[in-house]
Enzyme design. Structure first.
Site, PDB file in Angstrom:
ATOM      1  CE1 TYR A  85     -46.626  87.469  27.677  1.00 57.15           C
ATOM      2  CE2 TYR A  85     -45.323  88.443  25.920  1.00 57.15           C
ATOM      3  CZ  TYR A  85     -46.433  87.746  26.336  1.00 57.15           C
ATOM      4  OH  TYR A  85     -47.349  87.316  25.416  1.00 57.15           O
ATOM      5  CB  CYS A 143     -40.801  95.545   6.001  1.00 53.79           C
ATOM      6  SG  CYS A 143     -41.043  95.068   7.717  1.00 53.79           S
ATOM      7  CG  ASP A 192     -52.715  90.231  16.008  1.00 53.52           C
ATOM      8  OD1 ASP A 192     -53.060  89.405  16.869  1.00 53.52           O
ATOM      9  OD2 ASP A 192     -51.530  90.567  15.809  1.00 53.52           O
TER      10      ASP A 192
HETATM   11  C1  PLP Z   1     -44.522  87.933  21.479  1.00 50.10           C
HETATM   12  C2  PLP Z   1     -43.983  88.916  22.386  1.00 50.10           C
HETATM   13  C3  PLP Z   1     -42.882  88.627  23.205  1.00 50.10           C
HETATM   14  C4  PLP Z   1     -42.213  87.287  23.197  1.00 50.10           C
HETATM   15  O1  PLP Z   1     -43.074  86.298  23.643  1.00 50.10           O
HETATM   16  P1  PLP Z   1     -42.579  84.797  23.725  1.00 50.10           P
HETATM   17  O2  PLP Z   1     -43.813  84.039  24.069  1.00 50.10           O
HETATM   18  O3  PLP Z   1     -41.537  84.747  24.783  1.00 50.10           O
HETATM   19  O4  PLP Z   1     -42.012  84.427  22.397  1.00 50.10           O
HETATM   20  C5  PLP Z   1     -42.438  89.604  24.047  1.00 50.10           C
HETATM   21  N1  PLP Z   1     -43.023  90.810  24.105  1.00 50.10           N
HETATM   22  C6  PLP Z   1     -44.099  91.116  23.354  1.00 50.10           C
HETATM   23  C7  PLP Z   1     -44.709  92.468  23.479  1.00 50.10           C
HETATM   24  C8  PLP Z   1     -44.608  90.178  22.460  1.00 50.10           C
HETATM   25  O5  PLP Z   1     -45.648  90.503  21.691  1.00 50.10           O
END
Ligand code: PLP
Length: 436
Positions: free
Chosen positions: A123, A135, A303
């Site tokens: 993102y 874990c 998934d």
């Molecule tokens: C889930 C995830 C996030 C965080 O996502 P949010 O919707 O902000 O909680 C960030 N990077 C990756 C690769 C993810 O899988």
């Protein structure tokens, strides 16, 4: 089911620790005595497995190993073993070896979207930082199942440094999500060091930690740990409860410690066939979570990782669960149901439809009871053409250049100042047919 204290005493006795609670509630003792083989599991549970089951176990664990904390094992209901949600999440079954055509090795393309080892940058403004390969309990439904059973290790400082450097050099990253493995399998000292380093980066506004320790190793949440964490605010913690049977006195105490340290708590559940694919179970779970100051954050569709097909439900089951929650219960007790899109598309929210029709001056909505109503649009709203020139705008936000951004994706199609009118895939057959 036997009294849980008796059960704990018996487990400590067999494994060899100090009775009373001194070994049991010591997380290092728990982590050092995880159960990895079927004979020990059978002995501790007081059950017998058939020759067939033992063979299946060995075949499965050769590919996907088992690890269960004595604590989590003690929650298993031996009177209804195969239906027990704890057993199902912790104990290998041969179904994991079945690969179906939908399965993918790395469905979320985490390895592809990784600019440096340990970082997934998907993102615009946040990264996933894998800081631990360890874990305490191996969830059978792990999305990173391909990595379970890789050499267990906490990456050394040099490797973690690489990730820190990437974040330092990428000013767009305002949110760092520590993941793994489980970051709380690190020592307090190392985690303190990492959080201190991240806190020094001016553009990192928030840090989040994803951990299942409150569920499988609640004793990890010590006073010393939360005291250290509280020095690194704003810090958020997300945990992973899938069933109310996991909410015990010990896990409640762990959650209370975190919440008392001022850490906002969220929960990410995975929708799992035979474990929690039921509106009543999910409603009870979200109620118990908010009672413990944990906000249900995400409900994940399972998934497409290899070996999870027996856990998958149709998407309709998730929608049915949301239909039973939205409006029926506390708004903030309703998680966002998401599908983490294959090929790295990220999380896509899924909801029942509430907007059922619209015209130029009104929308038609339905509520949770089936009431159908209209909402009339305002007549006086003046649409403002936004050219990103905030000095001309009557709204008080005057964006300085640091806040400037490009619109991405669908947002771009809606923006006045961007002339894009369509998003067209590059490998569109129709465009390939066109004469140049
Ligand atoms: C889930 C995830 C996030 C965080 O996502 P949010 O919707 O902000 O909680 C960030 N990077 C990756 C690769 C993810 O899988």
């Amino acid at each position: 089911m036997k009294n849980s204290t008796d059960r704990q005493e018996k487990i400590v006795e067999i494994i060899g620790g100090q009775t009373g609670s001194s070994s049991w509630s010591n997380w290092r003792w728990q982590a050092a005595h995880v159960i990895r083989d079927i004979d020990t599991a059978a002995r501790l549970l007081g059950v017998t497995f058939s020759q067939r089951e033992r063979k299946a176990f060995l075949r499965t664990t050769a590919r996907f190993p088992m690890s269960i904390t004595p604590y989590y094992l003690s929650l298993i209901d031996t009177d209804d073993l195969y239906n027990c949600p704890i057993f199902q999440q912790a104990f290998p079954t041969e179904a994991e070896l079945t690969i179906v055509k939908q399965d993918m090795r790395d469905p979320l393309a985490e390895d592809l979207d990784s600019p440096v080892p340990g970082i997934t940058h998907r993102y615009p403004d946040r990264v996933l930082f894998h800081v631990s390969n360890l874990c305490a309990m191996y969830c059978r439904h792990c999305t990173r199942k391909r990595k379970v059973g890789d050499r267990d290790f906490i990456p050394d400082r040099a490797q973690i440094e690489q990730g820190i450097r990437y974040i330092e050099e990428t000013p767009a990253v305002r949110d760092v999500l520590l993941s793994g493995g489980d970051p709380f399998m690190m020592s307090d000292e190392k985690l303190d060091w990492l959080l201190t380093r991240l806190r020094k980066i001016p553009h990192v506004e928030i840090i989040r930690i994803g951990t299942r320790t409150p569920v499988v190793l609640p004793y990890r949440i010590t006073d010393e740990l939360v005291e250290m964490l509280a020095r690194h605010h704003p810090l958020w913690v997300n945990t992973h409860f899938n069933h109310t049977r996991e909410i015990t006195e010990s896990s409640r105490r762990a959650l209370a410690k975190l919440a008392d340290a001022g850490i906002p708590l969220g929960n990410q559940s995975v929708l799992l066939a035979g474990v929690n694919d039921c509106p009543r179970i999910m409603k009870q779970l979200v109620h118990r979570l908010v009672q413990n100051r944990v906000r249900p954050y995400y409900l994940y569709q399972c998934d497409l990782s290899e070996g999870l097909s027996h856990f998958r439900t149709p998407v309709g089951k998730g929608i049915e669960i949301l239909e039973s929650l939205i409006g029926h219960t506390t708004g903030f007790a309703v998680p966002t149901y998401v599908i983490d899109a294959p090929h790295g598309g990220g999380k896509i929210p899924i909801m029942p439809n509430y907007l059922i029709s619209w015209s130029t001056n009104k929308v038609v909505l339905r509520n949770y009871e089936g009431v159908i109503c209209t909402y009339e649009e305002p007549e006086s709203y003046k649409a403002v053409f936004c050219d990103r020139n905030c000095t001309q705008c009557q709204l008080t936000l005057k964006l300085d250049s640091a806040d400037e951004w490009r619109a991405v994706g669908i947002e771009k199609l809606l923006a006045d100042y961007d002339l894009t009118t369509a998003l067209i895939p590059v490998d569109n057959e129709r465009s390939a047919r066109r004469v140049s």
